[in-house]
Design a protein around this motif. Structure first.
Motif, mmCIF file in Angstrom:
data_model
loop_
_atom_site.group_PDB
_atom_site.id
_atom_site.type_symbol
_atom_site.label_atom_id
_atom_site.label_comp_id
_atom_site.label_asym_id
_atom_site.label_seq_id
_atom_site.Cartn_x
_atom_site.Cartn_y
_atom_site.Cartn_z
ATOM 1 N N TYR A 196 0.830 -1.212 0.000
ATOM 2 C CA TYR A 196 0.000 0.000 0.000
ATOM 3 C C TYR A 196 0.866 1.265 0.000
ATOM 4 O O TYR A 196 0.595 2.219 -0.719
ATOM 5 C CB TYR A 196 -0.948 0.020 1.203
ATOM 6 C CG TYR A 196 -2.329 -0.516 0.897
ATOM 7 C CD1 TYR A 196 -3.060 -0.062 -0.194
ATOM 8 C CD2 TYR A 196 -2.926 -1.456 1.722
ATOM 9 C CE1 TYR A 196 -4.327 -0.537 -0.471
ATOM 10 C CE2 TYR A 196 -4.200 -1.943 1.457
ATOM 11 C CZ TYR A 196 -4.895 -1.472 0.355
ATOM 12 O OH TYR A 196 -6.147 -1.940 0.084
ATOM 13 N N ASP A 220 -5.709 5.043 -4.091
ATOM 14 C CA ASP A 220 -6.163 3.658 -3.914
ATOM 15 C C ASP A 220 -6.336 2.926 -5.249
ATOM 16 O O ASP A 220 -7.172 2.053 -5.381
ATOM 17 C CB ASP A 220 -7.445 3.596 -3.099
ATOM 18 C CG ASP A 220 -8.618 4.285 -3.784
ATOM 19 O OD1 ASP A 220 -8.403 4.988 -4.801
ATOM 20 O OD2 ASP A 220 -9.747 4.128 -3.296
ATOM 21 N N ASN A 276 -6.006 -1.807 -4.620
ATOM 22 C CA ASN A 276 -6.702 -1.988 -3.350
ATOM 23 C C ASN A 276 -7.092 -3.442 -3.145
ATOM 24 O O ASN A 276 -7.171 -4.215 -4.096
ATOM 25 C CB ASN A 276 -7.927 -1.078 -3.274
ATOM 26 C CG ASN A 276 -8.986 -1.487 -4.252
ATOM 27 O OD1 ASN A 276 -9.745 -2.416 -4.002
ATOM 28 N ND2 ASN A 276 -9.038 -0.823 -5.401
#
Length: 188
Positions: free
Chosen positions: A66, A82, A85
């Motif tokens: 991430y 994002d 994801n």
């Protein structure tokens, strides 16, 4: 890449972003595994003209991936933080897809996509009338399924009959209805 609200990623852009992600991870001495599903999997493995708004999947090590994905996004105007994801993790069946295929293997990351059977089951489970019908038809052909019963049997084998919603069964039966058989899609 411009406006993040309208941004769609092509196969080439997804590969470039995932390769850049790999470089980010490799520079930190990390090797990640990504299992990509949904529209991105369709674009990467099955429909070269397909575009998608984001890359859905599951990956390890999660926090490090991430963080690296956010750094990649910061370098691309209009790319959402994002863009990569794991929001689908709760929808995936338990266990692994033994027939998944590696689509990208570069320093820092290995990316795999589901087999046609596995991805078909996920698309059936989602049963989004406005988005999944073309994919279901395509993946059914790829998986050798010709009837509603074939498609539903694959979905039940992969995700389990208890997780298959009535709306999914109805959608598949409507899609694979045989002319002159009342539209229930069942073999006679």
């Amino acid at each position: 890449m411009s406006d993040g609200r309208d941004l769609t990623l092509s196969r080439e852009q997804i590969i470039a972003l995932l390769s850049e992600l790999g470089r980010e991870l490799d520079a930190r001495g990390v090797r990640a595994q990504l299992f990509v599903v949904g529209g991105a999997a369709m674009a990467l493995a099955y429909n070269m003209r397909r575009t998608t708004a984001d890359v859905d999947g599951v990956f390890e090590p999660k926090a490090v991936v991430y963080e690296a994905a956010r750094r990649v996004a910061a370098r691309h105007s209009g790319l959402a933080d994002d863009w990569l994801n794991d929001g689908v993790k709760g929808l995936l069946p338990p266990g692994n897809d033994r027939e998944a295929k590696v689509i990208l293997d570069v320093p820092g990351v290995t990316v795999s996509v589901p087999s046609p059977r596995y991805l078909l089951a996920l698309k059936v489970q989602a049963a989004r009338i406005d988005r999944d019908q073309d994919d279901i038809m395509f993946l059914a052909r790829e998986a050798g399924a010709e009837t509603a019963d074939d498609v539903l049997a694959i979905a039940e084998q992969v995700i389990g009959s208890s997780r298959l919603l009535p709306k999914a069964q109805f959608l598949v039966q409507e899609m694979f209805a045989e002319p002159g058989h009342g539209g229930d899609g069942r073999d006679r």
